[in-house]
Each structure stands twice: as C-alpha cells, then as structure tokens.
Design a protein around this motif. Structure first.
Motif, PDB file in Angstrom:
ATOM      1  N   ASP B 395      21.379  92.660  23.631  1.00 52.98           N
ATOM      2  CA  ASP B 395      21.157  93.379  24.883  1.00 52.98           C
ATOM      3  C   ASP B 395      21.027  92.398  26.049  1.00 52.98           C
ATOM      4  O   ASP B 395      21.588  92.614  27.131  1.00 52.98           O
ATOM      5  CB  ASP B 395      19.879  94.229  24.816  1.00 52.98           C
ATOM      6  N   ALA B 396      20.268  91.344  25.838  1.00 57.18           N
ATOM      7  CA  ALA B 396      20.062  90.363  26.900  1.00 57.18           C
ATOM      8  C   ALA B 396      21.384  89.695  27.268  1.00 57.18           C
ATOM      9  O   ALA B 396      21.664  89.451  28.450  1.00 57.18           O
ATOM     10  CB  ALA B 396      19.046  89.317  26.463  1.00 57.18           C
ATOM     11  N   TRP B 397      22.203  89.427  26.265  1.00 55.58           N
ATOM     12  CA  TRP B 397      23.511  88.810  26.566  1.00 55.58           C
ATOM     13  C   TRP B 397      24.417  89.785  27.333  1.00 55.58           C
ATOM     14  O   TRP B 397      25.226  89.365  28.142  1.00 55.58           O
ATOM     15  CB  TRP B 397      24.160  88.336  25.257  1.00 55.58           C
ATOM     16  N   CYS B 398      24.270  91.062  27.015  1.00 52.85           N
ATOM     17  CA  CYS B 398      25.041  92.049  27.783  1.00 52.85           C
ATOM     18  C   CYS B 398      24.662  91.968  29.267  1.00 52.85           C
ATOM     19  O   CYS B 398      25.522  91.952  30.140  1.00 52.85           O
ATOM     20  CB  CYS B 398      24.763  93.466  27.290  1.00 52.85           C
ATOM     21  N   ARG B 399      23.364  91.939  29.529  1.00 50.06           N
ATOM     22  CA  ARG B 399      22.926  91.873  30.921  1.00 50.06           C
ATOM     23  C   ARG B 399      23.410  90.578  31.574  1.00 50.06           C
ATOM     24  O   ARG B 399      23.824  90.563  32.734  1.00 50.06           O
ATOM     25  CB  ARG B 399      21.400  91.973  31.000  1.00 50.06           C
ATOM     26  N   ALA B 400      23.378  89.502  30.787  1.00 49.86           N
ATOM     27  CA  ALA B 400      23.848  88.218  31.320  1.00 49.86           C
ATOM     28  C   ALA B 400      25.338  88.274  31.640  1.00 49.86           C
ATOM     29  O   ALA B 400      25.789  87.786  32.681  1.00 49.86           O
ATOM     30  CB  ALA B 400      23.564  87.104  30.314  1.00 49.86           C
ATOM     31  N   ALA B 401      26.110  88.902  30.762  1.00 53.13           N
ATOM     32  CA  ALA B 401      27.560  88.987  30.988  1.00 53.13           C
ATOM     33  C   ALA B 401      27.845  89.780  32.255  1.00 53.13           C
ATOM     34  O   ALA B 401      28.753  89.459  33.028  1.00 53.13           O
ATOM     35  CB  ALA B 401      28.243  89.627  29.782  1.00 53.13           C
ATOM     36  N   VAL B 402      27.040  90.847  32.502  1.00 59.92           N
ATOM     37  CA  VAL B 402      27.237  91.648  33.706  1.00 59.92           C
ATOM     38  C   VAL B 402      26.860  90.830  34.931  1.00 59.92           C
ATOM     39  O   VAL B 402      27.607  90.771  35.911  1.00 59.92           O
ATOM     40  CB  VAL B 402      26.393  92.946  33.639  1.00 59.92           C
TER      41      VAL B 402
END
Lengths: 462, 566
Positions: B395-402
């Motif tokens: 989830d955190a990586w998703c936010r980072a990618a965004v």
C-alpha cells in the motif's frame, strides 16, 4: 447559415434557419424539450419535400408519434397528446431538418402524412381561387335585419354599462380617492363583472386595472389612479357621444370598448383597403394569462415606413396561427383595423416566402418621444407607440435612477420602463451592447421604454 | 409628477411640444379649452373628494364637480403624456474591452443556447430515451475552449447564471464568456463571483506588464492572487516562485498553505531551497505540504533523508529463500517530524506501521533496487514479506508510485488486469490502496488498455472509478469492452439502473464513433429466463439514450468546428 438558406431554397418553401424554428416555440419549456428531440436518436421515417417535413418519434408508448409540418403555413399536426402548439415533437423535427440536411432526406410523404398535407394544400388552393369578396358573401348572415338589431341592442347595453360606470367614477371622485386606498378588489371586480355583462370587455379590463392600481400601495398610486379614472371617463364619454365624433376616432373608441372587427371583412370585404409592402418583422412576443396566449407581432413597412401590429390568440386547444421570427421580411398585404391612429392589422396575401431582412434604420430619443406624443393626438388612450431606436447606449441604474437608453450625443436619454427591469432581457441588452450603441426596437410610452428586440447584428428577442 | 418617466428639462409647467390632443371629451363636451390647472392640484382635489373641496376646474352647466374634475384630469393626463421630454443621460459605462476572438459558428451558438436553456431540467424523473443535456454542457464548454471562440452577447447572462449555479463550470464558462462577461458582472451583484478570478489567464496581466502583476499580487483578493500565481507558474515557474517569496513571510498561515499548493504547478528542483525553508514554517499544515512536495522531487535532500530512514527499516533476509524483513521505526524523532512525518497515528493503527508507511511513501522508489540486490519492481513485489507486513508495504509503495509519478512501479503494482485474482489482489482486504489513482500514473493509452482488460475479465461492478480516470473519449479497446460488458449485463437480466453510473460515464466518454455499433443493441430483445420483469424494454431505452447522446456529441463537435449547419 445565411448561405445555406439561400442554397437550399426551393420553389415551394425555403429551408428554415434554426433561429426561425426556435422562435416558434410557445415557451421556454418547449424550446428545451424540442432541443432534446433535435437528435436523430428517437426519429425514424423522417423526410421532407420542400413544402412539408414529417417523421416518427419514439415516445414512451409503443406506437411512435406521427409528426407532420406544413412549412408553408406553418401548420403542425402530431399524434401526441400535448396541448402545446407546436408540440415538442414538431419543434424537434424542424430543428433536425434545419440543422442537418442528411438526417431528413428528401422524399414523398408517407401514407400517414399524406392525407393531412393534401387537405392543407387543397384548402390553400381553394382559398387562392376564391375571388375577393366571395368569402365575405358566404359569411353574411342570412338575415341582415336581425343582425343589425342584435348589434343595436349590444350598443344599447354597452351605453347603459358606460353610464353606470360614469356614475361609479363620479361617486369615487366625490367621496375622494383616499377611500379607495388599499380597498378590496371586490368592489372593482363587481364593477368589472357588470361591464362584462354589458358586453364591454374593454371597459371591464380597465376597471380591473383600476383595482390593481388602488391596491398597489405604490407611492404614486393617487396620481396613477386619477389618470386611469380620467382616461376611463374619457372613453365612457367618447362612447356615449360617439355620434358626434369623427369616424376614425369613433372607430378607435369602439375598438377600445371591445367591439371587434372581422379580419376577413377587412381583407376582402367591400371596403377592404390593403397595403402591400415589404414588412420587416421587428418583434414577436407572447404573453400568457393562464388561459389565453396572446402573440403580438410588430411589423414595419419598408416603403411606407408604417408600423403595424398583428395579434393572434391561442389557448384552450386553439393554436396560435402565425409565427414570424424577428428579422424576416415579408412581402404581403396588410389591412389596418379602422381607427384614428391605425396600428393593429390583419395579414392578407403573402406574395413571396419570408426572407432575412436588414438591421432597420431608427431614430433618436427625442424623435421617439415625439412619435408617441404625436400618436396620442389621435388616440389619447395609447400607452405607448412602437419605435426603432438607433445608436442608443444602455446606461446602468445608478443611485436611485433606473436604467436608461442614452442617445448618441450622450445628452438625452429615455428611461427603461420599470416593469422591464426585472426581466432577463435587460441583461441580454446590456451584454449585447457592452457599453456601445445598439439598435433597439420597443414600445415608447409614458412609463418609459420597453425594449423588445435588439440587433447583434441579427435580431435578438428580449 | 410621478407617472412621468422622464424628467422634463424645463420646469414642471412644461409647455407641450405638440398642441393639446383633440380628445373625445373635448370634442363631445367642452368647446372652449379651459386654463389648465396644475396636475398636483387635481390629484389633491381627487384625494379629498369633491364633497369636501371644490375642484379648481370650470363647470359646464348641469355638470357635477366630480365629472368636471375627471374631464380636467383627462386633458391634463394626455397633455402631460404627449409632452414628455427626454431625461438628461446618466453617466455611460466604460465600454467593454474588445474581444478579438471569432464568433461561434451559428449552429454551435444555437446548441449552446439549448444547453443553457436546459439547465436544472430533468428533476428526479426516469430518464427515458432523450439525452441529458445538463451533462453535455460541461463537455461543450470544454470542447469550445480548444477552439478559442467568443460567446455571443445574448448568451452571456445565461452563461454567467450557469457558472454561478455550478462551480465546476466556472473556469470554462468564464473563459468562453471573456472580458465582456467581467464587464457585465460589475453591473450585477449576482455575478460578483466572476470578478473573483476564475477567468484563467484572461484576467492575469501579461509578462509585458510586470507592474500590473505586482499590483495585483499586492492588492488583489485572495482568489485573484491564487489564480495569478497559478497562471504565472505556468508561464514562468521561477517568476512565480519569486513573486511568492516577496511576501511569503507576511502571509497568513491558511494563505501560505494555498499558495504552496499552487507550486505543484510545474514543480522542479529549482523550488527545493524555498520548500526546504518552508519545512521550518510556523504552521504544521504548511510544513506537511512542503514535505510532500519535496518528496515528489526524487532528487531532493528530503527524499535522500527519507530514503536513508526507509532503507534502515527494510532488509532482505535469507531464510529458506529470499524474504523481505521489516523493522519499523521505534520513534518519530524531531528530524522525521520536520520532514513531514505525522507523529500521531489515527486511532486503531500501530505507531510503527504508521511511521513506516510515511517513510516508504516519501522515499524515492528507485532506491529499492540496490536494497534488494538488483531486483526490479515486479521482482521486489513478488518477494514474500515477513510477519504480515505485505499489505502495509505494498500500500505504501502504491502511494509512493502515485506521488512520484513512477510508471514502472505503478505498472508492477497494478499487475495483470485479467488475472483471476486481480479483483481481490488489486485491493485486498484491509488495504487502503487506490487502484484508480495508481492508474493515473500510467500513460493514457496503457491505462485504457488495462481497464479494458479488467472489465473484460471482471465485468463492470468495480470499474466505475477506473473508468473515471480514463481519457475522454475512451480509446479502443476500452469503449468496446464497456459496450460488451453492458450487453452481457443485459443478457444477465438485471435492470439497467444498476449500471446507471457506468451508463452516465459512457454517454459522456464513449467515442461517438461507437454509436453505429451500439445501434443494434437498441432493439427490444427477448428477455432472458429469470430476468427482472420489463428489463428488456428499459435496456433498449437506455441504449437508445446512449446512442442519441453519442450522436449529439458528435454533432456538437462538428458544429464547433464549423462543419455542420453553417
């Protein structure tokens, strides 16, 4: 668009502009509804043959509505139950036809549209073939003597109504207007009803107007009430002394009392006098009192320079019979209703299809007021007179003073009628002007100017 | 004299310009013209009544005083009306600034007037087969913006009213309406909103007028200043930053926050020193926003600090095979807080996980390759994660990618759309991940293709938000897969309004060229076994409306290009 309407012109009838179609809409709701239907989606079997347009529109029911329009009239028929005229289907179909030629192909009328169109054309041919006066003869009542007696009896009843009203007005002035302030409508309504009984609708509506002035509570109500009472008194006296009036003024009095003249008689009767001109449509305005729709179409002759007002009435299942969007020029015969200052006219033969016209020439503020004053000399009951103002600039309201239309020289101005100020048209007028002079058509009267059309440079109804 | 609309230029006893009218009363009754008493005298006599005061009018033999008063009032009324003079003209408004843009083609002009007339229509009734014009107005305005037309004067009031009622229409509506609408808005309090500066660049002084920019910045209303800053950023990012820096210290905290937000526009490493300074701002919200902006710059010092902290928390363990080991931070120190880490977790979340999530979100994604021994994003995501940290981590990586707009990572995080587990995999239980947001990181055509495959495999039920982030009109194969899915839904026998969200989107977003293919779906079909009663008819109706709307959109675009009806 102008180019297109010329290109697509054909012997029977020109393709309309979409503005022309939209001007036919009886109200805003119809304009909306028609606009929604101006897409190919719900339509099938559409077609046009120059004089007519037809199509099937899918509605909520199983069977699609059959819509047919005779564009030479124009006249409309549709199998939908709507009481609007023209209905949204007719408007939608016309918009479709006006907008995109490909979706309404040329063709022959289908079975369901044929008979109605044939009937219309037959009737038109018959009307054209009937010699002038022939139609009038057919309408002549079988017993002219009885008709004359009936008319006389009516005049007597009106005269007794007018006498009664005079008494009522004199009583009011004797006891003083203060007694009428904020007074109940009932008294006025009763008097108005007596005038309806006396078959004098013109008097009845003036009496009702008195009631609303008395109840208005406006600061100037005593002056307005006195003015209205005085003009009503003038009308009563005019009617009671009609034998001694010059014939045109007597005709004005009769018309204002509410005695009607048959339009057909004017156009084709033994004393018919028509004026042929290229008439520019200056404005088309509908008003609705709930039961009746009144359509006022203002025209001005290119050659004669004369103003004319065409009235038509619709409602209660009776359609408005004429639609003329502002800006068109009509080569036609008009017959003025008799009067000391003729304005109302009946439309007779049209010699050519209507075509887009120019921006009309106009006058200044001084001349507009002078025209109203001049017209009052002939008809003292005139509330206003139609004029085209050229090169006037709308000036916004500023501390207490209302909106104005200012002359080109920047010194003289005509106030806008306070009743116009609440309307959306005011802002359209201001937006189109943008602080620059414009040409405006409207009614110039003692309460100010009511704009009806502004040119941008195509006419925009306000 | 109150009924007179005009103020006579001369004094109240105006000499009539025209001769007094011959009135019937005069003709019928009075042979001699009486000397005219003042109108005010007549009014006060009428108010009191002739019983109490003898009116100042001559009587004819046998005439009552009240009738004589009416006679005189009639003459006076007509005389005054006929003698009206123009009023002195008030001060004219300054003319509206010229608008050199070309006028709308006639057909487009008429379309706009129809769309504006339809505002607020509809209501709660069933939609039937006709297109919903309310939803087409924003589209029309957006499309018109590309053409650079000027709105016709007659439609400006309706356009302003529409913009007043719907804030989402304001930028496009005011851009079309142009300088004349602002001129008009000054005359009508209802339209004051237009003066608060939504007008895009139209209201912003050009680069040739640095004084105007400075004055507007120093004296303008808040919204005017925000739009000035935004516009300036677009034109010259450094100049925008410079302008903000001149007054930064004196701005109120909530204004600083909004201005900082405006720097998102054209953010670059040149903004780093300023943002780094803002990390010490008095306001916590300003600090957090500055930190967020800095972490969106993967080359920034803040990003490097976050990377250092994040890599300390993750490691590659070698149990039986490679596994990601997680060691969340023990404390949130002053340095972390300064770099935008919120110390206090929302209730129900552990502090360690909360801090870790924020570190991972802000740490540059490209740094993980080195930590995980040369593995790329897909391989890293495939690694097992120790101790149930997997969801938290991904989830955190998703936010980072965004936040970092990292398409490679977004692609890896999204995975294969058609995979049977995707629907659950993309958003597993307990996850807060936002697939639609992740999709926005992908290039538009790739995004459309991904959503198309997703719909083909999983149907429409979870697709609404994903469709919402796809470019308009929908690129193929997306359009086809939506239409196919709708067709399947119909065959399944449910009611179309279960799909009204997607239907509404389709009306707005499908390529009008799809109309022909949809045409065959408009026929009322045999209802399948077990279908909801009447659903076939409703579907047909919904498809008719869809086709109608698409055709209308095509017409609208053609009209704007001047291709139809002109």
């Amino acid at each position: 668009m102008a180019g297109r309407s010329v290109e697509d012109m054909n012997p029977q009838g020109e393709r309309w502009t979409t503005d022309q179609v939209l001007a036919l809409a009886p109200d805003d709701a119809s304009r909306k509804a028609g606009g929604k239907l101006a897409a190919p989606g719900p339509w099938s079997e559409t077609g046009a043959d120059g004089g007519a347009v037809w199509g099937l529109c899918k509605g909520s029911g199983k069977k699609p509505y059959q819509t047919v329009i005779d564009v030479t009239g124009p006249a409309f028929t549709c199998s939908c139950p709507s009481r609007k005229f023209p209905c949204k289907h007719a408007l939608g179909l016309l918009l479709l036809w006006a907008g995109e030629g490909e979706t309404v192909p040329a063709g022959a009328p289908p079975e369901w549209a044929g008979p109605w169109l044939a009937g219309r054309r037959e009737k038109a041919e018959r009307a054209a073939a009937t010699p002038a006066g022939g139609g009038g003869a057919a309408r002549t009542p079988s017993d002219p003597e009885a008709a004359r007696r009936r008319a006389e009896r009516r005049l007597e009843r009106i005269a007794s109504g007018a006498t009664e009203l005079e008494q009522r007005l004199e009583d009011l002035l004797r006891t003083g207007l203060t007694a009428a302030e904020g007074g109940s409508y009932r008294q006025w309504d009763e008097t108005a009803a007596r005038m309806v009984d006396a078959q004098a609708p013109g008097l009845a509506s003036r009496v009702r107007e008195l009631g609303s002035v008395a109840a208005s509570g406006a600061a100037d109500w005593p002056a307005r009430l006195l003015a209205e009472c005085a003009l009503l008194h003038l009308l009563d006296q005019g009617f009671l002394g009609r034998e001694r009036l010059p014939a045109p003024l007597a005709a004005t009095v009769r018309a204002r009392i509410g005695l009607t003249t048959d339009a057909a008689e004017l156009l084709t009767g033994p004393e018919a006098a028509t004026v042929r001109d290229r008439w520019l449509v200056l404005a088309q305005q509908d008003s609705d009192d709930g039961r009746l729709t009144t359509r006022r179409i203002f025209l001005r002759g290119e050659r004669t320079g004369r103003m004319a007002l065409h009235l038509s009435f619709g409602g209660g299942g009776r359609p408005l019979d004429l639609a003329l969007p502002p800006g068109l020029v009509l080569d036609a015969d008009l017959a003025y209703y008799p009067g000391a200052r003729p304005l109302r006219a009946a439309l007779g033969e049209r010699h050519a299809p209507a075509a887009p016209g120019p921006v009309p020439p106009g006058c200044g503020v001084d001349a507009a007021l002078a025209a109203y004053g001049d017209a009052l000399r002939d008809d003292p009951w005139l509330e206003s007179w139609p004029v085209v103002l050229a090169d006037v600039t709308p000036v916004p309201a500023r501390d207490g003073s209302g909106w104005q239309l200012a002359d080109a020289d920047g010194e003289s101005a005509l106030p806008l009628d306070p009743r116009f100020l609440g309307r959306a048209g005011l802002w359209q007028l201001a937006a189109i002007s943008g602080g620059a002079p414009v040409t405006v058509f409207g009614e110039c009267g003692h309460r100010g100017f009511v704009p009806l059309t502004v040119w941008d440079p195509t006419p925009v109804s306000l | 004299m109150t009924t007179t609309p005009t103020t006579p230029r001369t004094t109240s006893s105006t000499t009539p310009r025209t001769a007094p009218p011959t009135t019937p009363a005069a003709a019928a009754a009075a042979p001699k013209a009486p000397p005219a008493p003042a109108w005010e005298e007549l009014v006060s006599a009428a108010l009191l009544g002739t019983d109490r005061r003898t009116p100042p009018v001559p009587l004819r033999p046998g005439q009552s005083p009240s009738a004589a008063l009416l006679d005189a009032a009639a003459v006076s009324t007509v005389r005054r009306r006929a003698a009206l003079r123009p009023a002195p003209a008030g001060e004219r408004p300054a003319p509206a600034p010229a608008d050199p843009r070309p006028p709308l083609p006639p057909a487009a002009r008429r379309r706009l007037s129809l769309l504006l007339a339809d505002r607020g229509g509809g209501g709660g009734s069933r939609r039937g087969t006709t297109p919903d014009l309310t939803e087409l107005l924003p589209q029309w305005l957006a499309a018109a913006q590309d053409h650079g037309y000027r709105a016709p004067g007659a439609l400006l009031p309706a356009l302003l009213d529409a913009a007043r009622a719907r804030t989402d229409l304001r930028p496009a509506a005011l851009a079309l309406a142009g300088p004349r609408a602002l001129w008009l808005a000054r005359l009508n309090d209802d339209w004051k909103f237009a003066l608060r500066g939504f007008g895009g660049t139209a209201a912003v002084p050009g680069p040739e007028a640095p004084e105007g920019v400075r004055r507007l910045w120093e004296e303008g209303l808040f919204a005017e200043r925000v739009s000035l800053l935004t516009a300036l950023r677009r034109r010259d990012a450094a100049a925008g930053l410079g302008l903000l820096a001149t007054t930064w210290a004196a701005e109120r905290a909530e204004d600083r926050l909004m201005f900082l937000d405006a720097l998102r526009e054209c953010l670059s490493s040149a903004d780093e020193p300023f943002l780094e300074q803002a990390l010490s701002d008095r306001s916590r919200n300003v600090r957090a926003t500055a930190a967020e902006l800095l972490s969106a710059l993967p080359g920034s010092a803040l990003a490097a600090r976050m990377a250092r902290r994040a890599t300390a928390c993750l490691g590659l363990g070698h149990g039986p095979g490679p596994v990601i080991t997680v060691e969340p931070p023990r404390e949130c120190d002053a340095g972390m807080e300064r770099d935008g880490v919120a110390p206090k977790p929302p209730s129900g979340r552990g502090r360690g996980a909360w801090w870790l999530g924020q570190l991972l979100e802000a740490a540059p994604l490209h740094g993980w390759r080195a930590v995980f021994e040369g593995r790329g994003p897909a391989e890293i995501l495939a690694l097992p994660v120790a101790d149930d940290w997997r969801t938290e981590l991904h989830d955190a990586w998703c936010r980072a990618a965004v936040r970092q707009r990292d398409a490679t990572w977004a692609r890896a995080l999204l995975g294969t759309p058609a995979a049977p587990a995707q629907a659950t995999e993309a958003a597993p239980t307990g996850s807060s991940r936002d697939v639609a947001k992740l999709l926005t990181v992908l290039p538009e055509d790739e995004r459309a293709a991904w959503v198309a495959q997703f719909i083909a495999a999983h149907g429409l039920s979870d697709a609404f938000r994903m469709l919402g982030v796809c470019g308009v009109p929908w690129a193929e194969p997306l359009g086809r897969s939506v239409v196919d899915a709708l067709d399947i839904a119909r065959d399944a026998g449910s009611y179309p309004w279960s799909f009204s969200g997607v239907m509404g989107l389709a009306e707005r977003c499908l390529d009008p060229a799809a109309a022909d293919r949809l045409d065959m779906l408009t026929a009322v079909t045999e209802e399948p076994e077990g279908a909801s009663p009447g659903s076939g008819g409703y579907w047909s109706e919904a498809f008719v409306r869809l086709v109608g709307t698409l055709r209308l959109r095509a017409t609208m675009h053609a009209e704007l290009s001047g291709g139809a009806g002109s």
